[in-house]
Design an enzyme around this catalytic site. Structure first.
Site, PDB file in Angstrom:
ATOM      1  N   CYS A  31      35.991  34.407  -3.706  1.00 22.69           N
ATOM      2  CA  CYS A  31      36.772  34.446  -2.309  1.00 22.69           C
ATOM      3  C   CYS A  31      37.332  35.635  -1.891  1.00 22.69           C
ATOM      4  O   CYS A  31      36.444  36.804  -2.125  1.00 22.69           O
ATOM      5  CB  CYS A  31      37.781  33.330  -2.304  1.00 22.69           C
ATOM      6  SG  CYS A  31      38.155  32.815  -0.480  1.00 22.69           S
ATOM      7  N   HIS A  46      32.956  24.805  -0.030  1.00 18.25           N
ATOM      8  CA  HIS A  46      33.712  25.921  -0.419  1.00 18.25           C
ATOM      9  C   HIS A  46      33.811  25.501  -1.932  1.00 18.25           C
ATOM     10  O   HIS A  46      33.757  26.299  -3.171  1.00 18.25           O
ATOM     11  CB  HIS A  46      35.044  25.952   0.139  1.00 18.25           C
ATOM     12  CG  HIS A  46      35.499  27.280  -0.334  1.00 18.25           C
ATOM     13  ND1 HIS A  46      35.213  28.676   0.098  1.00 18.25           N
ATOM     14  CD2 HIS A  46      36.873  27.409  -1.139  1.00 18.25           C
ATOM     15  CE1 HIS A  46      35.965  29.695  -0.558  1.00 18.25           C
ATOM     16  NE2 HIS A  46      36.995  29.058  -1.179  1.00 18.25           N
ATOM     17  N   ASP A  92      30.290  25.414   3.725  1.00 16.09           N
ATOM     18  CA  ASP A  92      31.739  26.081   3.457  1.00 16.09           C
ATOM     19  C   ASP A  92      32.469  26.009   4.772  1.00 16.09           C
ATOM     20  O   ASP A  92      32.327  26.664   5.708  1.00 16.09           O
ATOM     21  CB  ASP A  92      31.560  27.271   2.624  1.00 16.09           C
ATOM     22  CG  ASP A  92      33.064  27.846   2.309  1.00 16.09           C
ATOM     23  OD1 ASP A  92      33.895  27.454   2.558  1.00 16.09           O
ATOM     24  OD2 ASP A  92      32.761  28.783   1.444  1.00 16.09           O
TER      25      ASP A  92
END
Length: 362
Positions: A149, A331, A302
């Site tokens: 991320c 995600h 996501d």
């Protein structure tokens, strides 16, 4: 004519529904009371380096088969245990089982002492120091680097600013680069909201702001998840997984104020990754200068880092040996659950094995 179920079939269905309702009641009470919560982040590890609130973890393994070691750099705004959620549902556990020597940079919980941390502090100080510590402990000349991320954004900046760093390959997962596609959370800062409007007395962006920002991305998600929970509340395994994953999604850490200001200006307002307007410590950096073997992993469902936010990355890096893995997942589904176990992790392992040496090879 429609088939009429037998009396026995009707009785079996009623019995099943009664049993499931009893289990729903039991599990519902446990959820409300907060008891029997699953343990998270349980894979054995040692702290092998510290600076401020930041720690470098080395996961224990007696079956390392590949070198160089794998160094994971986590996001600045959430807890790292999503990568080591529960036994049997752990990204780290699968990497260890595959024979990798795994380290992770965990940022801890920033406080007032970290409020002045800039992106350059992470990119030019913390990450290089962690890389050197891994090399020292392992005896390896290089590391394979993995960013999760926003941790992926940090590794991109590091690799771009340090093109001669001792890194053999770079893998990033769910890493945003086009911040114009990050939805309402980014839009409010482009619309005039300042970081100073939301910082707390420590000078950091508090977790509640981050959590609320993510909730604006899918305003009906909480209702949907409770409906799904009710339908499957009788299932102990589902409830355990639900507790672990929703616990993580609501469990964030403060975002250091200075780094947040830079992020808003350079990445959100200037959209610097896409427009090539990146600087680190005053130096212009370019993703096109990244020449490492490269893998980007992104998810089509996501809602935290939308697929349009990750899409340009594969074309922005300058590597010739570069690959994109695009999955029908959310995600969290990239690193936990069936999609992760069957697709994401095996693909990442395959990529890393091709860029690694078997221990004992000449």
């Amino acid at each position: 004519m429609p088939t009429v179920p037998s009396p026995q079939a009707v009785l079996d269905r009623v019995r099943r529904d009664v049993e499931r309702n009893a289990l729903r009641a039991r599990n519902g009470i446990k959820l409300v009371a907060g008891v029997d919560r699953p343990g998270v982040g349980l894979t054995p590890k040692d702290v092998v380096w510290e600076r401020g609130r930041t720690q470098l973890w080395h996961y224990r393994s007696d079956k390392v088969r590949y070198s160089p070691p794998l160094l994971i750099v986590f996001s600045l705004i959430s807890r790292s245990y999503i990568l080591d959620l529960t036994p049997g549902n752990s990204f780290v556990e699968q990497l260890l089982d595959a024979g990798f020597d795994v380290y992770m940079v965990d940022w801890g919980e920033p406080d007032a002492r970290d409020a002045q941390n800039r992106l350059e502090d992470y990119v030019d100080d913390y990450i290089p120091a962690a890389v050197e510590r891994v090399r020292e402990l392992s005896g390896a000349d290089e590391v394979n680097l993995f960013g999760y991320c926003f941790g992926g954004d940090l590794t991109l900046l590091y690799a771009a600013h340090h093109p001669d760093a001792p890194v053999r390959s770079l893998t990033v997962l769910a890493t945003p680069v086009d911040f114009t596609k990050m939805g309402p959370m980014a839009d409010v800062f482009r619309g005039g909201l300042e970081v100073d409007d939301v910082v707390d007395e420590d000078g950091n962006v508090p977790p509640r702001v981050v959590v609320q920002g993510f909730r604006t991305l899918t305003p009906t998600s909480e209702v949907t998840r409770y409906v799904t929970l009710w339908e499957r509340l009788w299932n102990d395994e589902y409830v355990q997984a639900y507790q672990a994953m929703t616990g993580w999604s609501d469990d964030h850490i403060p975002f250091p104020g200075a780094a947040a200001r830079e992020t808003v200006q350079m990445l959100v307002r200037d959209n610097g990754m896409v427009t090539d307007r990146l600087t680190v410590a005053g130096d212009p950096v370019h993703l096109s200068d990244i020449r490492l073997p490269f893998l980007t992993v992104r998810a089509d469902r996501d809602h935290i880092v939308p697929p349009d936010a990750t899409a340009p990355l594969i074309d922005l890096v300058g590597s010739e040996d570069k690959h994109e893995l695009r999955l029908n997942a959310g995600h969290m589904g990239l690193v936990v659950g069936r999609t992760a176990a069957k697709t994401t992790v095996p693909e990442i392992i395959g990529f890393l094995r091709k860029r690694s040496d078997e221990v004992g090879e000449d």
